[in-house]
Scaffold this active site. Structure first.
Site, PDB file in Angstrom:
ATOM      1  N   SER A 312       1.078  -1.467  -0.201  1.00  0.00           N
ATOM      2  CA  SER A 312       0.304  -0.177  -0.246  1.00  0.00           C
ATOM      3  C   SER A 312       1.193   1.398  -0.106  1.00  0.00           C
ATOM      4  CB  SER A 312      -0.557   0.115   1.221  1.00  0.00           C
ATOM      5  OG  SER A 312       0.147  -0.203   2.552  1.00  0.00           O
ATOM      6  N   ASP A 313       0.447   2.285  -0.629  1.00  0.00           N
ATOM      7  CA  ASP A 313       0.886   3.525  -0.580  1.00  0.00           C
ATOM      8  C   ASP A 313       0.530   3.993   0.960  1.00  0.00           C
ATOM      9  OD1 ASP A 313       2.110   5.591  -0.417  1.00  0.00           O
ATOM     10  OD2 ASP A 313       1.492   6.525  -2.401  1.00  0.00           O
ATOM     11  N   LEU A 314       1.722   4.794   1.534  1.00  0.00           N
ATOM     12  CA  LEU A 314       1.760   5.189   3.508  1.00  0.00           C
ATOM     13  C   LEU A 314      -0.267   5.578   3.773  1.00  0.00           C
ATOM     14  CD1 LEU A 314       3.350   5.915   5.389  1.00  0.00           C
ATOM     15  CD2 LEU A 314       3.863   8.334   4.520  1.00  0.00           C
ATOM     16  N   SER A 316      -2.569   4.353   3.690  1.00  0.00           N
ATOM     17  CA  SER A 316      -3.670   3.668   2.408  1.00  0.00           C
ATOM     18  C   SER A 316      -5.008   3.174   2.312  1.00  0.00           C
ATOM     19  CB  SER A 316      -3.078   3.817   0.446  1.00  0.00           C
ATOM     20  OG  SER A 316      -2.985   2.848   0.319  1.00  0.00           O
TER      21      SER A 316
END
Length: 772
Positions: A312-314, A316
């Protein structure tokens, strides 16, 4: 029932491991070893492998030594973490700087300490993955800083970017890290978006070529090599197409547009060996990217056969609940992300809820096992279980002179000449008595390094570059104004310096330089502020409503023009800015983007003719903000003029000038097995050796679905001596001729194609049609 089946699977796997192979056996395949090891793990240990907390919280520097923090010991012993992100990162957000951050030697020492502790204080002795930001160099003190991606793309030289990737991978691995976050493969549709600088521009073909060669340079396809890094591609998918240029905003793209424009660069990079993919913050047609099973599982794994892990992005995953509103709570968000195909939670606390979900029968443990196996297989493939440590003495190569020369060459090839009236450039050093160097970006190093850059001690500016080339006594520097500050009190001094000079070099534009006054969101994006007058107007979180020069910069340019001295304007910026005034009033105009730590030398080399510029634009420069979105490969019908403005860009995709002149002739289009060979002759008709970027475009003249007016299908940057010619050949395959038809299938339809060759998307010298 699900819980019972899961327990049976776990027990069977454990029995098989006990009776058969041993995961310690290095002769087994990485996948088999991962299966065997996963079968030996507790649920807590498995979930730990799927979490990646902040790395910079895990140590403290004390003079020339580093010590592990209680937070690190907790993460290893209680949370069983499998990886960390940004342990070597040093910037205002992390509160690490040249004094509190890590030198390369300390970084290698810390990596060894972390690995030793993790192996000795975990039940199974599993080594850590250390992930680092690396879109234009390892984001660490002392590492080599290359031009940002827009500058990289402006070289139109994939082989050069592959060499850059090799430097970045070696610097990451020498310091003990393993994963490189990069390249960024987002296609840009709005230059107001804050992360334009991280992208390769508006074209999927150019982005595919640049991204794939970056990945090959990183060596992600051969992780057994000690200087190869595992590439994490960002951001999946269509992150650069947000409405109104708002970072993380939604878009309403259809399946055809996704497959024809936004997915191809990722597929090309995966075919080149990328082993990890990061999700994006945005949603596509109402589905957040971090829980989109269609893209993360059906396409990425099912159609493309991707065998790495998705991260995942930070935070997200939390965003599914907090931002997008598609989850009831964080636990529901974690379940949705895991089910969609996300394997690792970057920094968030979402996956820590999975244990309760498994125990409640809401998540089959096999889903967690599957994600764990994906992570462990790559650790085995990289050889971390056998060789988790690095040689601390080898870090002498990080930031070496050879690596500095590599970034200088990328910067030189990226500088793009947009205007050159009356042969103003190159400047004749022998005739120059004095040069006035003016502007907010003329001597502020962090303004030319871009976002995702650690604090650095070795870099130079345009002022430095000209002083080194001409001598300090012939260069007079006055800042004139800031990037955003409206204070115009320094303009008078700049005008005085200009009047004393033979030529004025004004370095204006924007900045992604973070400072300790900048406010940050939990994601690390900067929070736009009306209170502080910092230079930062670009970089993650700094979306713009306009593209005008900020602060007093326009006033500065007009005052310099009024002196009557020859005016050379250099834009150092992270996005296309309004260049209308400079395009009409400057004697010469250059785009340098964010040219990296040797950018000052590169710009000076171009200004003085030591380098013949051949950079080409990887995206269109708008004439008016109201034209946005403006990109060359829009679908038919072609744009028509507005009542109050032209529909044409100020500078089109692929545009750039040279100190040489080239002519094109002898176009040939020959059918091959499934495609065409297209060739032409290019002649250098000037008296100066130079590079030309020869660009090939194709138009599908009649098709079952609406096609772009033209699209790039080939390019080569070639060096041609003065008075000489070179035949340039392109192989056009079926992929470049294909489309997604009305039934959702990728096909090449019979019919007539037009091939056009020239130095930009709007300056096509030769055209010829062929029937397929």
């Amino acid at each position: 029932m699900k819980r019972t089946i899961s327990n049976l699977i776990f027990a069977a796997a454990a029995l098989l491991a006990a009776c058969g192979d041993d995961w310690h056996d290095a002769s087994l395949s990485p996948q088999r070893r991962a299966e065997l090891l996963t079968a030996q793990m507790t649920l807590d240990e498995k979930i730990g492998q799927l979490q990646s907390p902040y790395g910079w919280e895990m140590y403290e520097r004390r003079g020339d030594s580093v010590v592990l923090t209680d937070r690190f010991r907790q993460a290893v012993e209680e949370e069983h973490i499998g990886m960390m992100w940004g342990a070597f990162r040093a910037d205002p957000w992390t509160r690490k700087n040249l004094e509190t951050g890590l030198t390369p030697r300390l970084a290698a020492r810390l990596a060894n300490q972390m690995q030793r502790y993790a192996i000795e204080h975990s039940r199974l002795g599993i080594p850590l993955f250390l992930a680092e930001e690396a879109p234009h160099g390892h984001m660490a003190i002392g590492a080599t800083v290359f031009p940002t991606a827009t500058g990289q793309a402006s070289t139109w030289n994939p082989a050069l970017i592959e060499r850059m990737g090799a430097v970045i991978a070696s610097e990451i691995r020498l310091q003990g890290a393993h994963i490189a976050y990069g390249p960024v493969l987002d296609i840009v549709r709005d230059p107001r978006w804050s992360r334009v600088e991280e992208s390769y521009g508006e074209d999927p073909f150019l982005t595919s070529r640049m991204g794939a060669t970056f990945v090959r340079g990183l060596g992600s396809a051969d992780l057994a090599h000690p200087r190869h890094a595992l590439s994490t591609l960002k951001h999946f998918i269509a992150y650069g197409a947000s409405e109104a240029g708002q970072n993380g905003g939604p878009n309403l793209l259809g399946e055809r547009e996704l497959r024809e424009t936004y997915l191809p660069p990722f597929r090309a990079a995966i075919e080149a060996g990328a082993r990890s993919v990061m999700t994006a913050y945005n949603s596509v047609d109402g589905i957040p990217c971090t829980c989109n099973r269609h893209t993360l599982t059906d396409i990425l794994r099912g159609e493309w056969g991707f065998d790495g892990f998705v991260i995942s992005d930070l935070v997200s995953i939390e965003g599914l609940w907090e931002t997008h509103g598609v989850a009831e709570d964080v636990a529901d968000a974690a379940r949705q992300a895991l089910d969609a195909g996300v394997d690792v939670d970057l920094r968030g606390a979402a996956f820590s809820t999975l244990k309760e979900s498994v125990e409640a029968g809401l998540v089959p443990e096999e889903e967690i096992d599957r994600a764990v196996r994906r992570v462990l297989a790559l650790k085995f493939e990289m050889g971390l279980f056998e060789n988790p440590y690095v040689d601390e003495d080898a870090v002498a190569e990080v930031g070496s002179e050879a690596h500095s020369e590599a970034t200088l060459e990328v910067a030189r090839q990226s500088v793009t000449l947009l205007e050159n009236r009356n042969g103003t450039l190159p400047l004749d050093a022998a005739k120059l008595r004095r040069v006035a160097v003016v502007g907010p970006n003329a001597d502020r190093i962090y303004n030319q390094l871009g976002d995702y850059t650690a604090q650095q001690s070795a870099a130079n500016t345009v002022r430095n570059g000209l002083e080194q080339a001409l001598g300090r006594d012939r260069v007079e520097y006055v800042r004139g104004c800031g990037v955003r500050d409206t204070d115009a009190s320094e303009i008078a001094a700049a005008v005085t310096a200009a009047r004393r000079a033979d030529v004025v070099v004004a370095v204006v534009g924007g900045s992604s330089a973070r400072d300790f006054e900048t406010e940050f969101l939990a994601t690390g994006a900067a929070k736009a502020s009306n209170r502080a007058v910092s230079d930062m107007e670009c970089g993650e979180g700094n979306d713009r409503a306009t593209l005008a020069l900020m602060g007093a910069q326009q006033q500065l340019l007009e005052a310099l023009k009024a002196t009557g001295r020859p005016l050379v304007v250099v834009y150092v910026a992270g996005r296309p800015l309004d260049m209308r005034w400079a395009s009409e009033q400057a004697d010469a105009l250059l785009a340098a983007w964010y040219p990296g730590q040797r950018g000052g030398d590169a710009v000076a080399d171009v200004l003085l003719g030591r380098v013949n510029p051949a950079g080409r634009l990887p995206l269109s420069i708008p004439r008016e903000v109201g034209q946005i979105p403006i990109y060359y490969n829009k679908k038919r019908p072609a744009n028509h003029d507005y009542t109050d403005a032209s529909a044409r860009p100020l500078y089109p995709f692929g545009y750039g000038l040279s100190y040489s002149r080239f002519e094109y002739d002898s176009l040939r289009v020959e059918p091959t097995d499934g495609g065409y060979e297209v060739s032409c002759r290019v002649r250098n008709v000037s008296q100066r050796d130079g590079d030309e970027v020869v660009q090939l475009y194709v138009s599908d003249l009649v098709a079952s679905t609406v096609r772009p007016v033209r699209r790039l299908c080939g390019f080569q940057r070639v060096t041609i001596p003065a008075g000489r010619s070179q035949t340039v050949r392109f192989d056009v395959n079926e992929e470049s001729l294909s489309l997604i038809d009305r039934f959702g299938q990728r096909v090449v339809e019979p019919g007539e194609f037009e091939f056009a060759i020239g130095p930009s998307s709007e300056n096509l010298k030769l055209k010829q049609t062929a029937n397929y």
